[in-house]
Structure formats: structure tokens, C-alpha cells
Design a protein around this motif. Sequence first.
Motif, PDB file in Angstrom:
ATOM      1  N   VAL A  96       0.843  -1.201   0.000  1.00 30.77           N
ATOM      2  CA  VAL A  96       0.000   0.000   0.000  1.00 30.77           C
ATOM      3  C   VAL A  96       0.882   1.256   0.000  1.00 30.77           C
ATOM      4  N   GLY A  97       1.946   1.239   0.793  1.00 36.28           N
ATOM      5  CA  GLY A  97       2.882   2.364   0.806  1.00 36.28           C
ATOM      6  C   GLY A  97       3.522   2.570  -0.560  1.00 36.28           C
ATOM      7  N   PHE A  98       3.878   1.471  -1.229  1.00 38.91           N
ATOM      8  CA  PHE A  98       4.470   1.565  -2.564  1.00 38.91           C
ATOM      9  C   PHE A  98       3.463   2.153  -3.557  1.00 38.91           C
ATOM     10  N   TYR A  99       2.188   1.777  -3.417  1.00 41.40           N
ATOM     11  CA  TYR A  99       1.151   2.342  -4.284  1.00 41.40           C
ATOM     12  C   TYR A  99       1.062   3.859  -4.079  1.00 41.40           C
ATOM     13  N   PHE A 100       1.007   4.316  -2.838  1.00 43.96           N
ATOM     14  CA  PHE A 100       0.874   5.753  -2.579  1.00 43.96           C
ATOM     15  C   PHE A 100       2.126   6.534  -2.961  1.00 43.96           C
ATOM     16  N   LEU A 101       3.287   5.890  -2.882  1.00 42.38           N
ATOM     17  CA  LEU A 101       4.505   6.569  -3.331  1.00 42.38           C
ATOM     18  C   LEU A 101       4.519   6.740  -4.852  1.00 42.38           C
ATOM     19  N   VAL A 137      12.683  -5.327   2.477  1.00 43.85           N
ATOM     20  CA  VAL A 137      13.564  -6.488   2.306  1.00 43.85           C
ATOM     21  C   VAL A 137      14.375  -6.752   3.577  1.00 43.85           C
ATOM     22  N   LEU A 138      14.876  -5.713   4.214  1.00 44.28           N
ATOM     23  CA  LEU A 138      15.766  -5.875   5.362  1.00 44.28           C
ATOM     24  C   LEU A 138      15.049  -6.075   6.689  1.00 44.28           C
ATOM     25  N   ASN A 139      13.863  -5.554   6.856  1.00 45.59           N
ATOM     26  CA  ASN A 139      13.145  -5.660   8.132  1.00 45.59           C
ATOM     27  C   ASN A 139      12.173  -6.838   8.082  1.00 45.59           C
ATOM     28  N   PHE A 140      12.188  -7.592   9.140  1.00 48.96           N
ATOM     29  CA  PHE A 140      11.232  -8.686   9.262  1.00 48.96           C
ATOM     30  C   PHE A 140      10.208  -8.332  10.323  1.00 48.96           C
ATOM     31  N   GLY A 170      12.409  12.848  -5.906  1.00 48.59           N
ATOM     32  CA  GLY A 170      12.282  12.622  -4.462  1.00 48.59           C
ATOM     33  C   GLY A 170      11.514  11.353  -4.150  1.00 48.59           C
ATOM     34  N   PHE A 171      10.468  11.089  -4.903  1.00 48.97           N
ATOM     35  CA  PHE A 171       9.689   9.883  -4.654  1.00 48.97           C
ATOM     36  C   PHE A 171      10.391   8.618  -5.145  1.00 48.97           C
ATOM     37  N   VAL A 172      11.276   8.739  -6.097  1.00 41.77           N
ATOM     38  CA  VAL A 172      12.100   7.591  -6.486  1.00 41.77           C
ATOM     39  C   VAL A 172      13.005   7.199  -5.318  1.00 41.77           C
ATOM     40  N   VAL A 173      13.581   8.197  -4.658  1.00 45.52           N
ATOM     41  CA  VAL A 173      14.412   7.928  -3.479  1.00 45.52           C
ATOM     42  C   VAL A 173      13.570   7.268  -2.382  1.00 45.52           C
ATOM     43  N   LEU A 174      12.358   7.773  -2.172  1.00 46.04           N
ATOM     44  CA  LEU A 174      11.472   7.159  -1.170  1.00 46.04           C
ATOM     45  C   LEU A 174      11.095   5.733  -1.560  1.00 46.04           C
ATOM     46  N   ASP A 175      10.916   5.465  -2.855  1.00 46.36           N
ATOM     47  CA  ASP A 175      10.659   4.094  -3.316  1.00 46.36           C
ATOM     48  C   ASP A 175      11.804   3.168  -2.937  1.00 46.36           C
ATOM     49  N   VAL A 176      13.010   3.613  -3.188  1.00 46.70           N
ATOM     50  CA  VAL A 176      14.186   2.798  -2.866  1.00 46.70           C
ATOM     51  C   VAL A 176      14.249   2.538  -1.361  1.00 46.70           C
ATOM     52  N   CYS A 177      13.978   3.555  -0.565  1.00 51.58           N
ATOM     53  CA  CYS A 177      13.987   3.390   0.900  1.00 51.58           C
ATOM     54  C   CYS A 177      12.917   2.406   1.351  1.00 51.58           C
ATOM     55  N   LEU A 178      11.734   2.497   0.775  1.00 52.37           N
ATOM     56  CA  LEU A 178      10.647   1.589   1.152  1.00 52.37           C
ATOM     57  C   LEU A 178      10.962   0.148   0.773  1.00 52.37           C
TER      58      LEU A 178
END
Length: 155
Positions: free
Chosen positions: A109-114, A146-149, A133-141
Motif C-alpha cells: 500500500v505504501g508503494f502504491y501511494f509513493l 527487504v531488510l526488516n522482518f 524525491g519519490f524515487v528515493v522514497l521508493d528505494v527506501c521503502l
Amino acid sequence: MVGGEDEQPIGRLGRPEEIASPSHRDAGAAPVGAWAGAGATTHMRRNTHDHSEAARITPGRPDGTIQQAEEAGLVFAFRARCLATLIVALAILVLVPWPRNLYYLAFAVGFYFLGYVPFRLRRHRHAEVIKLGFVVLDVCLITAAVLNFPSGGVS
């Protein structure tokens, strides 16, 4: 004086000064000589007009045709992003067990809104900066997903 001795002979390609001078023809036009007829002069004027039109287009401000093509590309990219996000969300629902799937669906859902925010602001004066700016936020998301479980003892 037609056909006089002081004139240079007109060959198949025209007068030598017309062939040598690039200002009298563009890359695709035939040289303007006596054999070319009246249409060549009109063609030359038309090409000169086309070049002046191209000179008025500045790099920072594309003309309407380029803007329409860019707009169509952005709409297509957003629709493709929505379809990909929907497919991933459905795969998460089917493949991931109950407590964990909500965690990954929140990322979807966050990826959709970004993607939605820059799509809605595509006509804004600072649209390019917003998109970057939103491309950078996409990469962060994506990195966070991937890294957080999910916590809570579910592995």
C-alpha cells in the motif's frame, strides 16, 4: 543574360556556388538549380520555416507534442505500477501466512501511494524534483521491506 558567355554552365547538380553553400539547401533537399523547377524554392522556404520553429523550442520547455507523449508515458507507467502492485499484493495474500501478510501488504500500500502522489502532481511546476524525491522514497521503502522482518516471534 540567358545562356551568355559570362554565366557558368549549369550542370546536373546546379551551379557550383549553390552546391558549395550549405545555406542554400538542407541535408534532405535537392540543390536549387535551373533544373529543379519552382517547387524547389517553395520546398526551401518550407524547410527554413521548419528550422525556425525548431529554434523556438527551448530545452526547458517542450512543445505540446512532447508534453502529450510524456504525459501518456507517465499515465502508462502509473498503470503498470498499479498492476504490478496488485499482482504482488494478491501473491502476498495467497503465499504468506496470516499475521505476516498484513506487514507486507502495508508495504505494498505504501508503494502504491509513493507512486500515486507524483502521478497526481505530474503537472506541478516542480514535478521533476517531486518525481526524483519519490524515487528515493521508493528505494527506501523497498530496502526497508527487504531488510526488516515482522516482529512478534513470527519467522
